[in-house]
Design an enzyme around this catalytic site. Structure first.
Site, PDB file in Angstrom:
ATOM      1  N   LEU A  53      28.108  33.621  36.115  1.00 31.02           N
ATOM      2  CA  LEU A  53      30.278  34.305  36.645  1.00 31.02           C
ATOM      3  C   LEU A  53      29.725  34.264  38.291  1.00 31.02           C
ATOM      4  O   LEU A  53      29.137  34.922  38.602  1.00 31.02           O
ATOM      5  CB  LEU A  53      30.309  35.507  35.542  1.00 31.02           C
ATOM      6  N   ASP A  54      31.144  34.438  38.790  1.00 35.98           N
ATOM      7  CA  ASP A  54      31.590  34.764  39.855  1.00 35.98           C
ATOM      8  C   ASP A  54      31.109  36.450  39.551  1.00 35.98           C
ATOM      9  O   ASP A  54      31.006  37.026  38.490  1.00 35.98           O
ATOM     10  CB  ASP A  54      33.405  34.440  40.530  1.00 35.98           C
ATOM     11  N   ARG A  55      30.511  36.488  40.684  1.00 37.52           N
ATOM     12  CA  ARG A  55      30.332  38.008  41.084  1.00 37.52           C
ATOM     13  C   ARG A  55      31.953  38.626  40.825  1.00 37.52           C
ATOM     14  O   ARG A  55      31.804  40.481  40.026  1.00 37.52           O
ATOM     15  CB  ARG A  55      30.204  38.550  42.693  1.00 37.52           C
TER      16      ARG A  55
END
Length: 241
Positions: A53-55
């Site tokens: 997942l994106d940060r």
């Protein structure tokens, strides 16, 4: 930071977590910052990345505990057997309550780490459904069939409704209660108002996959406190309270 605090489910083969926004899924190139994978390695020893997942995106992420499970789950992501549902707040009111965005995504030629819709990009498909229209914002559910970098964020920007508080693809502005409530008063002790939501308003909500024994696993990560509080304030505003 304890892994057990955001573990949703696990068995001998995998562990599923509700990742907080702001935490890296896996170490970046410099490796200076703490990541979810690093924390998991400390607890389990061997741990294998299945997806990421994106940060700034919160929510459901699964890691494999052995090579066999890693292969088994990675294949499902690759051949699009998994079901991935996200929820998020988008800016504005969408014209259609339901729709599908089928626009290829490519890397931005001039901006590192940024993606764009481009005819020479890779196939990218996002279905969306508006769960609640708050006029200034819309609470939207997304199902993605491809796993391109920043896919939902790029697609929503492309249709003119970026995800709230997206610094890369939107205006990056946080949500303040004072903007939602006409009778808002700052408490005496506070020097300035803290945002009710100050991070990317996107959450990986549900994930469905087949376990090693072929059984269907359906997981759900509850919305984080900041998103729930924001939705509550928006509902009050909508109902004139």
């Amino acid at each position: 930071m304890k892994v057990s605090e955001f573990t949703i489910a696990e068995n001998d083969n995998w562990v599923a977590l509700n990742k907080p926004s702001g935490l890296l899924s896996i170490p970046d190139r410099e490796g200076k910052e703490i990541s979810l994978k690093t924390l998991l390695k400390e607890k389990y020893g061997d741990i294998f990345t299945v997806h990421r997942l994106d940060r700034d995106t919160s929510g459901l992420i699964v890691f494999a505990k052995n090579e066999l499970t890693h292969k088994h789950l990675s294949k499902q992501f690759e051949i699009r057997q998994t079901k991935k549902i996200y929820r998020g707040l988008a800016i504005g009111s969408l014209m259609e309550n339901k729709g599908s965005i089928n626009s290829p995504i490519a890397e931005h030629p001039g901006k590192n780490g940024t993606m764009i819709v481009h005819r020479n990009g890779k196939e990218s498909v996002t279905d969306y459904e508006v769960l609640e229209d708050f006029k200034i914002y819309s609470f939207v559910q997304f199902q993605i069939y491809t796993g391109r970098t920043h896919q939902i964020r790029v697609h929503m920007k492309d249709i003119g409704h970026p995800i709230v508080c997206d610094v890369l693809y939107g205006d990056g502005k946080p949500i303040l209660v004072s903007a939602l409530k006409s009778k808002f008063k700052l408490s005496k002790d506070a020097e300035e108002e803290k945002p009710i939501l100050g991070r990317l308003a996107l959450h990986a909500f549900q994930l469905t996959f087949n376990d090693m024994d072929g059984k269907l696993v359906e997981l759900e990560a509850p919305l984080p406190k900041d998103l729930r509080a924001t939705l509550q304030q928006l509902a009050k505003r909508k109902n004139g309270r």
